[in-house]
Design an enzyme around this catalytic site. Sequence first.
Site, PDB file in Angstrom:
ATOM      1  N   ASP A   1       0.866  -1.170   0.000  1.00  0.00           N
ATOM      2  CA  ASP A   1       0.000   0.000   0.000  1.00  0.00           C
ATOM      3  C   ASP A   1       0.910   1.228   0.000  1.00  0.00           C
ATOM      4  OD1 ASP A   1      -2.403   1.606   0.454  1.00  0.00           O
ATOM      5  OD2 ASP A   1      -1.656   1.814   2.497  1.00  0.00           O
TER       6      ASP A   1
ATOM      7  N   ASP B   1      -0.225   5.249   0.908  1.00  0.00           N
ATOM      8  CA  ASP B   1      -0.531   6.192   1.992  1.00  0.00           C
ATOM      9  C   ASP B   1      -0.767   5.448   3.304  1.00  0.00           C
ATOM     10  OD1 ASP B   1      -1.580   9.026   0.468  1.00  0.00           O
ATOM     11  OD2 ASP B   1      -1.587   7.180  -0.703  1.00  0.00           O
TER      12      ASP B   1
ATOM     13  N   ASP C   1      -1.528  -0.854   5.958  1.00  0.00           N
ATOM     14  CA  ASP C   1      -1.817  -0.295   7.282  1.00  0.00           C
ATOM     15  C   ASP C   1      -3.292  -0.297   7.631  1.00  0.00           C
ATOM     16  OD1 ASP C   1      -2.813   2.969   6.870  1.00  0.00           O
ATOM     17  OD2 ASP C   1      -2.106   1.795   5.163  1.00  0.00           O
TER      18      ASP C   1
END
Length: 230
Positions: A12, A14, A178
Amino acid sequence: MTIDNKKLLIFDFDGTLIDSVPDLADATNAMLTTLGKDTYPIDTIRNWIGNGSRLLVERALVGKVDVAEGDLTVEEADHAEQLFFEAYTKIGGSKTIAYPDVDSGLKKLHAAGYTLALVTNKPIRFVPKILQTFGWQDLFSEVMGGDSLPTKKPDSAPLLHVCTQLGIIPDQAIMIGDSKNDILAGQNANMDTLGLSYGYNYGQDIRELNPTAAFDHFADLVEWIMQTNA
């Protein structure tokens, strides 16, 4: 806990590799100001990030995480999203930073022979410039944005597309992120998943989503991959 025979690491963006909240918050508030609406503190906007620009814009317009059908018209959301894109383009990522040890960690994994890919829900138009800013453009063999396909994370399609493009089966890939969108996307693709606790997960502990393993620091994640997949 170990993982074996992994060749592809799908990251991922951001909240995992970069902290872009300050720039996204500035663009969101610029959009709201243009529309004559109240702005929000960065900590509020942080909880709206992770599902792509459209939902971020809709959440800002209604001032809450859960946007119900009928809260906004398509025309209202379209206009606001265009204003957001214009503001974000002008800002240009000036406040976006890499999380600690990400730069060295990515280069270490790449040098060790892993194939790296990037799958983000951020619109693809904004991704190349940010990659170039950090000098990462040559590290990733495949890059997917939230609008690269008809569906985005937590759908498995972007992850499976990357595997197909690179000729690597999902069982040989790991999804690293995240938020629940990342973990669910990996699980939906029948991949092992690694969670990072420091990003944007709406206040939920990433470990509650049962990733294969979870880490508080990127350097620890890198070391674990290097040791367990030797």
